[in-house]
Design an enzyme around this catalytic site. Structure first.
Site, short mmCIF file in Angstrom:
data_model
loop_
_atom_site.label_atom_id
_atom_site.label_comp_id
_atom_site.label_asym_id
_atom_site.label_seq_id
_atom_site.Cartn_x
_atom_site.Cartn_y
_atom_site.Cartn_z
N GLU A 133 -28.40 -8.61 17.81
CA GLU A 133 -28.67 -9.12 18.86
C GLU A 133 -30.12 -8.72 19.15
O GLU A 133 -30.96 -9.45 19.53
CB GLU A 133 -27.97 -8.52 20.00
CG GLU A 133 -28.10 -6.83 19.90
CD GLU A 133 -27.11 -6.29 20.84
OE1 GLU A 133 -27.07 -5.33 21.57
OE2 GLU A 133 -25.75 -6.73 20.81
N ALA A 169 -31.37 5.52 18.71
CA ALA A 169 -31.95 6.54 17.69
C ALA A 169 -31.23 6.20 16.55
O ALA A 169 -31.79 6.21 15.14
CB ALA A 169 -32.04 7.92 18.33
#
Length: 440
Positions: A244, A224
């Site tokens: 990534e 989050a």
């Protein structure tokens, strides 16, 4: 491909059903399973059905978003998971000893297979439909998969009409697939931050945004907080992404003209990532989108590649951090919870970047199952806790109460700075313990 054969003929000749395809898996085989949002569920379900006929099949994979049937207790002796990133569906099996966990940095994950440390018999992959040349795309999960698929002895491919065609280093031709299973099914979705404490996350995100300069290149880990940060960047200029993974939040920044990549020193103008993790909105947006390129994780996450991006900002999370700066992000004491992932790759890479900003972000407290609240800034880590980012690598630590810059600071200075961003309810208690430890 057979000499003189049209790729369409080869494609048709290799089409089969999931149950027929997984007959290629034999007892004792090591199988690679494409993970994240790209788990090829029809193939995995077929393997579960076949499991009673098999013994000692090892399934290697990163984080997976899918049901946990393949690690159910009745799979013992038939299928055994070896996960390199512990997701919720396999966590219980690993902690009960019914499945295995291999610690490895994400930048080195594909190298386990590519360099022969874990030779692969079979790879279960999930790809887009072929283009006019018979070349598929690895789609939403390329970075962790393509190297493994290239070295597996046998490749079973789910060719899904709903898999986006992503660009970059994602090409996987029909000729490399031994069995082809057509499908038309939605990808797994993982919205970021739906269950988070909104006020705390917003406070952390606002502090992080203040550390991000114009022209920065950003990495956002899972969760989050990294996703919330994106909402606080609308007044920034010429931001870029080398990460990534990416999620839905990048779309809004692109549409707002904030995320241009114009000042990136590596792959200018491009969003670079290894895999996608979000909702259908993201999967539709990346389809044939030249702005986004997926590359192998051994490249994307290589700290020495990451460091080539000037003003590299790495945003990663933690379970707890001690007063010396040791960051635990993979376990709760001795109980395995997740993994190192790309945290150390990017924290170290950002620290070596010119103008880089390596950030560890965490809420100041955690609520336990019994309803009690504990501090996540602690005098000492829990017994058995894994150190993901060492105290030698840590730079900025952020909670909803502010920013502590630990780099180049003594343990005494670190202790004082971390107490200032701990929850006020726990500051006196932590300070007293720090005095006992002679940190203050």
């Amino acid at each position: 491909m057979e000499q003189g054969a049209d790729w369409r003929e080869v494609y048709r000749s290799r089409i089969t059903t999931p149950d027929e395809a997984v007959k290629a898996i034999k007892s004792g085989d090591r199988v690679f399973l494409t993970g994240n949002a790209s788990v090829p569920l029809p193939l995995l379900d077929a393997l579960v059905r076949r499991a009673p006929e098999l013994r000692d099949v090892e399934i290697c994979h990163p984080l997976t978003i899918c049901p946990d049937d393949y690690v159910a207790p009745e799979m013992e002796g038939h299928l055994r998971v070896n996960s390199m990133f512990i997701s919720a569906n396999v966590r219980r099996a690993i902690n009960e000893g019914r499945a295995d966990f291999t610690p490895v940095m994400l930048s080195e994950f594909p190298l386990l297979f590519k360099n022969g440390h874990l030779p692969l018999d079979v790879a279960l992959v999930h790809v887009s439909p072929p283009d006019e040349n018979g070349v598929c795309s690895m789609g939403a999960e390329s970075g962790l998969t393509i190297s493994a698929a290239e070295v597996a002895k046998t490749v079973i491919a789910l060719v899904n009409e709903q898999m986006p065609r992503t660009l970059g280093d994602t090409a996987f031709p029909i000729e490399r697939m031994d069995y082809i299973v057509p499908a038309d099914t939605p990808l797994f979705e993982m919205p970021m931050g739906d269950d988070a404490d909104g006020d705390v996350v917003e406070g952390i995100a606002a502090h992080i945004a203040g550390l991000i300069p114009d022209g920065a290149t950003m990495q956002m880990g899972i969760g989050a907080i990294p996703n919330a940060v994106l909402r606080f960047l609308k007044d920034k200029k010429d931001l870029g992404v080398h990460s990534e993974l990416i999620s839905d939040g990048v779309i809004d920044l692109v549409e707002a003209g904030v995320l241009t990549g114009a000042r990136k020193t590596l792959h200018p103008g491009k969003i670079i990532c290894g895999f996608l993790l979000g909702t259908k909105r993201l999967y539709d947006w990346v389809d044939n989108n030249p702005l986004v390129e997926l590359h192998r994780t051994e490249y994307v996450n290589d700290p020495f590649v990451v460091a080539q991006n000037e003003r590299m900002v790495a945003i990663n999370s933690a379970i707890e951090i001690d007063l010396t700066g040791q960051v635990c992000a993979d376990s709760i004491g001795t109980r395995m919870h997740s993994a190192v992932g790309g945290q150390l790759d990017f924290i170290y890479g950002a620290s070596r970047s010119r103008g880089g900003v390596p950030i560890i972000a965490l809420p100041s407290t955690s609520t336990l199952r019994d309803g009690s609240v504990v501090s996540r800034i602690v005098p000492t880590l829990k017994t058995g806790a894994g150190v993901v980012t060492s105290r030698n690598h840590v730079h900025y630590v952020v909670t909803e109460y502010g920013v502590a810059d630990l780099y180049g600071k003594t343990v005494r200075q670190r202790t004082a700075a971390l107490i200032e961003i701990a929850h006020p309810r726990f500051r006196d208690e932590i300070r007293e313990k720090a005095k006992e430890l002679k940190y203050l």
